[in-house]
Scaffold this motif. Structure first.
Motif, PDB file in Angstrom:
ATOM      1  N   LEU A   1      11.726 -13.283  55.246  1.00  0.00           N
ATOM      2  CA  LEU A   1      12.696 -13.906  54.003  1.00  0.00           C
ATOM      3  C   LEU A   1      13.929 -14.599  54.869  1.00  0.00           C
ATOM      4  N   ARG A   2      14.246 -15.707  54.547  1.00  0.00           N
ATOM      5  CA  ARG A   2      15.229 -16.304  55.440  1.00  0.00           C
ATOM      6  C   ARG A   2      16.425 -17.112  54.329  1.00  0.00           C
ATOM      7  N   VAL A   3      17.635 -16.323  54.264  1.00  0.00           N
ATOM      8  CA  VAL A   3      18.461 -16.749  53.308  1.00  0.00           C
ATOM      9  C   VAL A   3      19.583 -17.796  53.889  1.00  0.00           C
ATOM     10  N   THR A   4      19.738 -18.821  53.781  1.00  0.00           N
ATOM     11  CA  THR A   4      20.612 -19.935  54.554  1.00  0.00           C
ATOM     12  C   THR A   4      21.704 -20.424  53.698  1.00  0.00           C
ATOM     13  N   ASP A   5      23.066 -20.082  53.868  1.00  0.00           N
ATOM     14  CA  ASP A   5      24.425 -20.918  53.115  1.00  0.00           C
ATOM     15  C   ASP A   5      24.139 -20.487  51.816  1.00  0.00           C
ATOM     16  N   LEU A   6      23.513 -19.435  51.164  1.00  0.00           N
ATOM     17  CA  LEU A   6      23.496 -19.078  49.817  1.00  0.00           C
ATOM     18  C   LEU A   6      24.703 -19.166  48.988  1.00  0.00           C
ATOM     19  N   GLU A   7      25.025 -19.790  47.731  1.00  0.00           N
ATOM     20  CA  GLU A   7      26.084 -19.827  46.923  1.00  0.00           C
ATOM     21  C   GLU A   7      25.623 -19.443  45.703  1.00  0.00           C
ATOM     22  N   VAL A   8      26.411 -18.672  45.036  1.00  0.00           N
ATOM     23  CA  VAL A   8      26.242 -18.457  43.554  1.00  0.00           C
ATOM     24  C   VAL A   8      27.574 -18.713  42.790  1.00  0.00           C
ATOM     25  N   ASP A   9      27.789 -19.478  41.736  1.00  0.00           N
ATOM     26  CA  ASP A   9      28.649 -19.719  41.049  1.00  0.00           C
ATOM     27  C   ASP A   9      28.415 -18.957  39.552  1.00  0.00           C
ATOM     28  N   TYR A  10      29.494 -18.471  39.074  1.00  0.00           N
ATOM     29  CA  TYR A  10      29.488 -18.164  37.688  1.00  0.00           C
ATOM     30  C   TYR A  10      30.481 -18.864  36.823  1.00  0.00           C
ATOM     31  N   PRO A  11      30.035 -19.744  35.943  1.00  0.00           N
ATOM     32  CA  PRO A  11      31.246 -20.296  35.401  1.00  0.00           C
ATOM     33  C   PRO A  11      31.730 -19.466  34.131  1.00  0.00           C
ATOM     34  N   THR A  12      33.042 -19.262  34.157  1.00  0.00           N
ATOM     35  CA  THR A  12      33.770 -18.325  33.199  1.00  0.00           C
ATOM     36  C   THR A  12      34.865 -18.733  32.779  1.00  0.00           C
TER      37      THR A  12
END
Ligand SMILES: Nc1ncnc2c1ncn2[C@@H]1O[C@H](COP(=O)(O)OP(=O)(O)OP(=O)(O)O)[C@@H](O)[C@H]1O
Ligand SMILES: [Mg+2]
Length: 326
Positions: free
Chosen positions: A16-27
């Motif tokens: 598994l290689r995770v690169t520059d992961l971003e997660v946005d939650y709109p609130t």
């Protein structure tokens, strides 16, 4: 920033290689960037720990790997395949190989179904294999987690303790013969005496099934005990990554040192006196530069203007801090 950067990714074929992961939650209050430029990898057969205080984005990172929900940006590479780009159909095929178990085993099991049907569900959805084969595989999975298939199979989750329910959750995942399991606080909801049993079970099935684990936990003693490598997160970013013993003995990031202060016996030779200042900032309005600077006892002007990028400070140990030394 706590920082960005991908120097900590290892050469060669990580599972598994995770690169520059971003997660946005709109609130309603705005966009919560729960994960902001996270990179790490997991080699075959490895157990990698993901640690950091509540709200730092551990669960969001784990879920994004399985697209639950999908990351907003960044790459998740699993055995050479870009998971974020897969069609729904191909993602369903991959799901068997990439699984997740959760903190609260009781609420993650359907109370109305019998255990053998719960464990069989993934196989039935995937299709292929006759009833006899499914029954045989379910029996093996239950046996492998220490439950008697003959008696446990026909019962319902409410007839089992929390620890036994987590065994059922593990069987439900094992039946699909996964290669990597994201374990999100798998023992935190259990009694201390039961925690050790479930950790031992995970260690034994990891060996017998040849698994790799991403182990999310706020319990640093457990992480120290079972993980080969540890990733420390703060406010959605990576602070430090390295071999577990090295990070516990010689934490290089001021935030890691702070975390380690709570673990007896760890960081015995760290410089004394690093204490966090101030409150955890809001993810809606993170500080400029290094996210940790508002609580960092060592912060200087540069920390407010420049985002630190991970760099190697000792073999295999990477830190996102302008000031850190090995
Ligand atoms: N569905 C959502 N909508 C909006 N914000 C969310 C949502 N889920 C999580 N968050 C926010 O994202 C951030 C990261 O949350 P996450 O659950 O990933 O943290 P965590 O490290 O797993 O924390 P814990 O140790 O408490 O489980 C937090 O600020 C949280 O409030
Ligand atoms: Mg969580």
């Amino acid at each position: 920033m706590a920082g960005v950067g991908d120097a900590q990714l290892r050469d060669g074929a990580a599972l598994l290689r995770v690169t520059d992961l971003e997660v946005d939650y709109p609130t309603k209050e705005g966009v919560v960037r729960a994960v902001s430029g996270v990179s790490f990898d997991v080699l075959r057969g490895e157990t990698v720990g993901l640690v950091g205080e509540s709200g730092c984005g551990k669960s969001t990172t784990g879920r994004a790997i399985l697209r639950l929900p999908a990351p907003s940006r960044g790459s998740v590479h699993f055995d050479g395949v870009e998971v974020t780009a897969l069609s729904f159909e191909r993602m369903r095929e991959l799901r068997g190989r990439l699984q997740m178990i959760f903190q609260d085993p009781i609420s993650s099991l359907n109370p109305r179904r019998r255990v053998r049907d719960i464990v069989a569900e993934g196989l039935v959805i995937r299709g292929g294999g006759g009833r006899a084969e499914v029954a045989e595989r379910v029996a093996k999975a239950l046996d492998d987690v220490g439950l008697d298939p003959a008696t446990a199979g026909s019962r319902r989750p409410s007839e089992f303790s929390g620890g036994q329910c987590q065994r059922i959750c593990i069987a439900r995942v094992l039946v699909l013969e996964p290669e990597l399991i994201v374990c999100d606080e798998p023992v935190s909801a259990l009694d201390v005496s039961v925690q050790a049993q479930i950790l031992n079970l995970l260690a034994s099935v990891k060996a017998s099934y040849g698994l790799s684990l991403l182990f999310i936990s706020h319990d640093l003693s457990v992480v120290r005990h079972i993980c080969d490598r540890v990733v420390v997160m703060y406010l959605g970013r990576v602070c430090e990554v390295g071999p577990t013993e090295r990070v516990f003995q010689r934490p290089a990031h001021p935030y890691t040192r702070l975390l380690m202060e709570s673990v007896p016996g760890a960081a015995a030779d760290r410089p004394p006196g690093d204490r966090a200042k101030a409150e955890l900032p809001s993810v809606l309005a993170p500080p400029s530069g290094c996210y940790f600077r508002t609580r960092c006892p060592l912060a200087v002007d540069r920390c407010a203007t420049e985002t630190p990028v991970t760099r190697e400070v000792a073999p295999g140990q990477y830190v996102a801090c302008h000031l850190a030394e090995a």
